[in-house]
Design a protein around this motif. Structure first.
Motif, PDB file in Angstrom:
ATOM      1  N   GLU A 264      24.513 -60.841   3.955  1.00 45.31           N
ATOM      2  CA  GLU A 264      25.845 -60.734   3.406  1.00 45.31           C
ATOM      3  C   GLU A 264      26.038 -60.904   2.149  1.00 45.31           C
ATOM      4  O   GLU A 264      26.817 -60.408   1.232  1.00 45.31           O
ATOM      5  N   ILE A 265      25.325 -62.097   1.624  1.00 45.56           N
ATOM      6  CA  ILE A 265      25.389 -62.385   0.055  1.00 45.56           C
ATOM      7  C   ILE A 265      24.611 -61.683  -0.887  1.00 45.56           C
ATOM      8  O   ILE A 265      25.131 -61.046  -1.861  1.00 45.56           O
ATOM      9  N   THR A 266      23.519 -61.095  -0.228  1.00 42.74           N
ATOM     10  CA  THR A 266      22.941 -60.476  -0.953  1.00 42.74           C
ATOM     11  C   THR A 266      23.073 -59.085  -1.197  1.00 42.74           C
ATOM     12  O   THR A 266      23.030 -58.263  -2.341  1.00 42.74           O
ATOM     13  N   GLU A 267      23.918 -58.593  -0.341  1.00 49.76           N
ATOM     14  CA  GLU A 267      24.572 -57.144  -0.387  1.00 49.76           C
ATOM     15  C   GLU A 267      25.824 -57.060  -1.245  1.00 49.76           C
ATOM     16  O   GLU A 267      26.062 -56.106  -1.735  1.00 49.76           O
ATOM     17  N   GLN A 268      26.446 -58.231  -1.202  1.00 49.73           N
ATOM     18  CA  GLN A 268      27.504 -58.620  -2.046  1.00 49.73           C
ATOM     19  C   GLN A 268      27.551 -58.716  -3.573  1.00 49.73           C
ATOM     20  O   GLN A 268      28.321 -58.513  -4.403  1.00 49.73           O
ATOM     21  N   SER A 269      26.386 -59.563  -3.758  1.00 49.87           N
ATOM     22  CA  SER A 269      25.877 -59.893  -5.074  1.00 49.87           C
ATOM     23  C   SER A 269      25.461 -58.794  -6.084  1.00 49.87           C
ATOM     24  O   SER A 269      24.500 -58.045  -5.771  1.00 49.87           O
ATOM     25  N   VAL A 270      26.082 -58.558  -7.082  1.00 49.61           N
ATOM     26  CA  VAL A 270      25.395 -57.753  -7.978  1.00 49.61           C
ATOM     27  C   VAL A 270      24.262 -58.102  -8.763  1.00 49.61           C
ATOM     28  O   VAL A 270      23.280 -57.208  -9.060  1.00 49.61           O
ATOM     29  N   PHE A 271      24.086 -59.286  -9.005  1.00 52.71           N
ATOM     30  CA  PHE A 271      22.996 -60.058  -9.850  1.00 52.71           C
ATOM     31  C   PHE A 271      21.845 -59.755  -8.660  1.00 52.71           C
ATOM     32  O   PHE A 271      20.676 -59.582  -9.113  1.00 52.71           O
ATOM     33  N   LEU A 272      21.841 -60.292  -7.421  1.00 51.61           N
ATOM     34  CA  LEU A 272      20.800 -60.207  -6.752  1.00 51.61           C
ATOM     35  C   LEU A 272      20.441 -58.839  -6.084  1.00 51.61           C
ATOM     36  O   LEU A 272      19.249 -58.442  -6.020  1.00 51.61           O
ATOM     37  N   LYS A 273      21.360 -57.803  -6.050  1.00 49.85           N
ATOM     38  CA  LYS A 273      21.024 -56.397  -6.089  1.00 49.85           C
ATOM     39  C   LYS A 273      20.146 -55.970  -7.328  1.00 49.85           C
ATOM     40  O   LYS A 273      19.295 -55.281  -7.096  1.00 49.85           O
ATOM     41  N   LEU A 274      20.452 -56.089  -8.431  1.00 50.50           N
ATOM     42  CA  LEU A 274      19.739 -55.939  -9.654  1.00 50.50           C
ATOM     43  C   LEU A 274      18.239 -56.628  -9.577  1.00 50.50           C
ATOM     44  O   LEU A 274      17.393 -55.878  -9.835  1.00 50.50           O
ATOM     45  N   VAL A 275      18.305 -57.845  -9.089  1.00 54.93           N
ATOM     46  CA  VAL A 275      16.892 -58.464  -9.034  1.00 54.93           C
ATOM     47  C   VAL A 275      16.018 -57.752  -7.862  1.00 54.93           C
ATOM     48  O   VAL A 275      15.098 -57.479  -8.091  1.00 54.93           O
ATOM     49  N   GLU A 276      16.502 -57.290  -7.079  1.00 58.62           N
ATOM     50  CA  GLU A 276      15.986 -56.801  -6.042  1.00 58.62           C
ATOM     51  C   GLU A 276      15.409 -55.411  -6.268  1.00 58.62           C
ATOM     52  O   GLU A 276      14.307 -55.094  -5.765  1.00 58.62           O
ATOM     53  N   ARG A 277      16.244 -54.694  -6.951  1.00 55.06           N
ATOM     54  CA  ARG A 277      15.850 -53.666  -7.466  1.00 55.06           C
ATOM     55  C   ARG A 277      14.770 -53.592  -8.375  1.00 55.06           C
ATOM     56  O   ARG A 277      13.955 -52.774  -8.665  1.00 55.06           O
ATOM     57  N   LYS A 278      14.951 -54.649  -9.323  1.00 57.93           N
ATOM     58  CA  LYS A 278      13.742 -54.697 -10.335  1.00 57.93           C
ATOM     59  C   LYS A 278      12.353 -55.104  -9.627  1.00 57.93           C
ATOM     60  O   LYS A 278      11.398 -54.449  -9.806  1.00 57.93           O
ATOM     61  N   ILE A 279      12.644 -56.209  -8.473  1.00 58.25           N
ATOM     62  CA  ILE A 279      11.321 -56.369  -8.089  1.00 58.25           C
ATOM     63  C   ILE A 279      10.636 -55.048  -7.277  1.00 58.25           C
ATOM     64  O   ILE A 279       9.513 -54.697  -7.291  1.00 58.25           O
ATOM     65  N   ASN A 280      11.584 -54.154  -6.892  1.00 59.36           N
ATOM     66  CA  ASN A 280      10.933 -53.046  -5.896  1.00 59.36           C
ATOM     67  C   ASN A 280      10.288 -51.950  -7.107  1.00 59.36           C
ATOM     68  O   ASN A 280       9.292 -51.437  -6.524  1.00 59.36           O
ATOM     69  N   SER A 281      10.877 -51.837  -8.174  1.00 58.60           N
ATOM     70  CA  SER A 281      10.189 -50.931  -9.082  1.00 58.60           C
ATOM     71  C   SER A 281       8.784 -51.616  -9.651  1.00 58.60           C
ATOM     72  O   SER A 281       8.228 -50.891  -9.988  1.00 58.60           O
ATOM     73  N   TYR A 282       9.020 -52.903  -9.611  1.00 57.44           N
ATOM     74  CA  TYR A 282       7.620 -53.368 -10.158  1.00 57.44           C
ATOM     75  C   TYR A 282       6.635 -53.397  -9.143  1.00 57.44           C
ATOM     76  O   TYR A 282       5.755 -53.351  -9.337  1.00 57.44           O
ATOM     77  N   SER A 283       7.106 -53.301  -7.896  1.00 53.51           N
ATOM     78  CA  SER A 283       6.123 -53.258  -6.806  1.00 53.51           C
ATOM     79  C   SER A 283       5.657 -51.917  -6.889  1.00 53.51           C
ATOM     80  O   SER A 283       4.351 -51.769  -6.416  1.00 53.51           O
ATOM     81  N   LEU A 284       6.457 -50.809  -6.913  1.00 52.36           N
ATOM     82  CA  LEU A 284       5.783 -49.541  -7.205  1.00 52.36           C
ATOM     83  C   LEU A 284       4.961 -49.294  -8.232  1.00 52.36           C
ATOM     84  O   LEU A 284       3.981 -48.633  -7.974  1.00 52.36           O
ATOM     85  N   PHE A 285       5.177 -50.033  -9.381  1.00 51.59           N
ATOM     86  CA  PHE A 285       4.271 -50.002 -10.456  1.00 51.59           C
ATOM     87  C   PHE A 285       3.008 -50.697  -9.928  1.00 51.59           C
ATOM     88  O   PHE A 285       1.895 -50.178 -10.381  1.00 51.59           O
ATOM     89  N   LEU A 286       2.997 -51.744  -9.527  1.00 45.23           N
ATOM     90  CA  LEU A 286       1.803 -52.465  -9.014  1.00 45.23           C
ATOM     91  C   LEU A 286       0.782 -51.528  -8.092  1.00 45.23           C
ATOM     92  O   LEU A 286      -0.371 -51.400  -8.323  1.00 45.23           O
ATOM     93  N   LEU A 287       1.823 -50.741  -7.236  1.00 48.76           N
ATOM     94  CA  LEU A 287       0.814 -49.876  -6.359  1.00 48.76           C
ATOM     95  C   LEU A 287       0.378 -48.813  -6.925  1.00 48.76           C
ATOM     96  O   LEU A 287      -0.873 -48.285  -6.740  1.00 48.76           O
ATOM     97  N   ALA A 288       1.180 -48.325  -7.863  1.00 46.95           N
ATOM     98  CA  ALA A 288       0.667 -46.945  -8.729  1.00 46.95           C
ATOM     99  C   ALA A 288      -0.690 -47.377  -9.573  1.00 46.95           C
ATOM    100  O   ALA A 288      -1.563 -46.565  -9.603  1.00 46.95           O
ATOM    101  N   VAL A 289      -0.456 -48.529 -10.114  1.00 47.85           N
ATOM    102  CA  VAL A 289      -1.593 -48.824 -11.298  1.00 47.85           C
ATOM    103  C   VAL A 289      -2.704 -49.092 -10.339  1.00 47.85           C
ATOM    104  O   VAL A 289      -3.931 -48.856 -10.917  1.00 47.85           O
ATOM    105  N   ASN A 290      -2.647 -50.021  -9.240  1.00 46.69           N
ATOM    106  CA  ASN A 290      -4.007 -50.249  -8.587  1.00 46.69           C
ATOM    107  C   ASN A 290      -4.678 -49.014  -7.651  1.00 46.69           C
ATOM    108  O   ASN A 290      -5.639 -49.009  -7.573  1.00 46.69           O
ATOM    109  N   ALA A 291      -3.650 -48.072  -7.493  1.00 48.23           N
ATOM    110  CA  ALA A 291      -4.365 -46.713  -7.010  1.00 48.23           C
ATOM    111  C   ALA A 291      -5.220 -46.075  -7.787  1.00 48.23           C
ATOM    112  O   ALA A 291      -6.224 -45.653  -7.469  1.00 48.23           O
TER     113      ALA A 291
END
Length: 186
Positions: free
Chosen positions: A99-126
């Motif tokens: 509930e809180i994470t879906e309503q919070s703009v800041f937490l959505k931003l952090v989650e989006r950044k973490i997801n993009s860095y995770s994809l970066f990690l996956l691509a670089v290590n592949a």
């Protein structure tokens, strides 16, 4: 994003968290989330080792035990660092709830950044895995060290990119949330 919007959002997180009768996540719940992410690393490692066996091995010359020990050691090292650095974050995310994470703009931003860095990690290590695979000599067994180095670089970059959002009011609110969570778990 305006500073005032960000500070209102941080205050919203703190207020909602104070009102929330949240469930304190168990170690099992936290570790389940963490190891779900680590399984991707392990599967990628096993796939590269299997490809290495088929591409670079003469059955009589391939050192299976050495490859196993090197891959186990490098991935254990990465896993330990990953576990230590993500445990508190996952605990906080599970405590805050959807509930809180879906309503919070800041937490959505952090989650989006973490997801993009995770994809970066996956691509670089592949990519690194493919380079190590093409060079032969069982180097692909040390892919865990590549995960470690790229993870450290990604974490530093993530913290740097999030630092511009950390105004004093935001830091204060998030610190209070962490204090509330820490005091209730003891």
């Amino acid at each position: 994003m305006k500073c005032s919007d960000l500070e209102k959002d941080a205050a919203y997180i703190l207020d909602k968290f104070k009102q929330l009768d949240y469930e304190i996540p168990s170690n099992r719940q936290i570790l389940k989330v963490i190891f779900y992410k680590l399984v991707i690393v392990y599967v990628l490692q096993v796939l590269f080792i299997i490809f290495d066996i088929f591409i670079n091995s003469n059955v009589s010359e391939y050192h299976y035990f050495d490859t196993f020990v090197l891959s186990l050691g490098s991935n254990a090292f990465f896993s330990l660092v990953f576990l230590m650095s993500t445990y508190n974050i996952v605990s906080l995310k599970l405590s805050l709830g959807s509930e809180i994470t879906e309503q919070s703009v800041f937490l959505k931003l952090v989650e989006r950044k973490i997801n993009s860095y995770s994809l970066f990690l996956l691509a670089v290590n592949a990519f690194v895995g493919c380079v190590l695979l093409s060079s032969g000599e069982r180097f692909v067994a040390g892919l865990g060290f590549s995960w470690f180095v790229t993870y450290l670089i990604s974490m530093l970059t993530l913290q740097t990119s999030l630092s511009r959002y950390m105004t004093p009011a935001v830091v204060s609110s998030l610190s209070k949330v962490k204090e509330l969570l820490s005091s209730s778990q003891k």
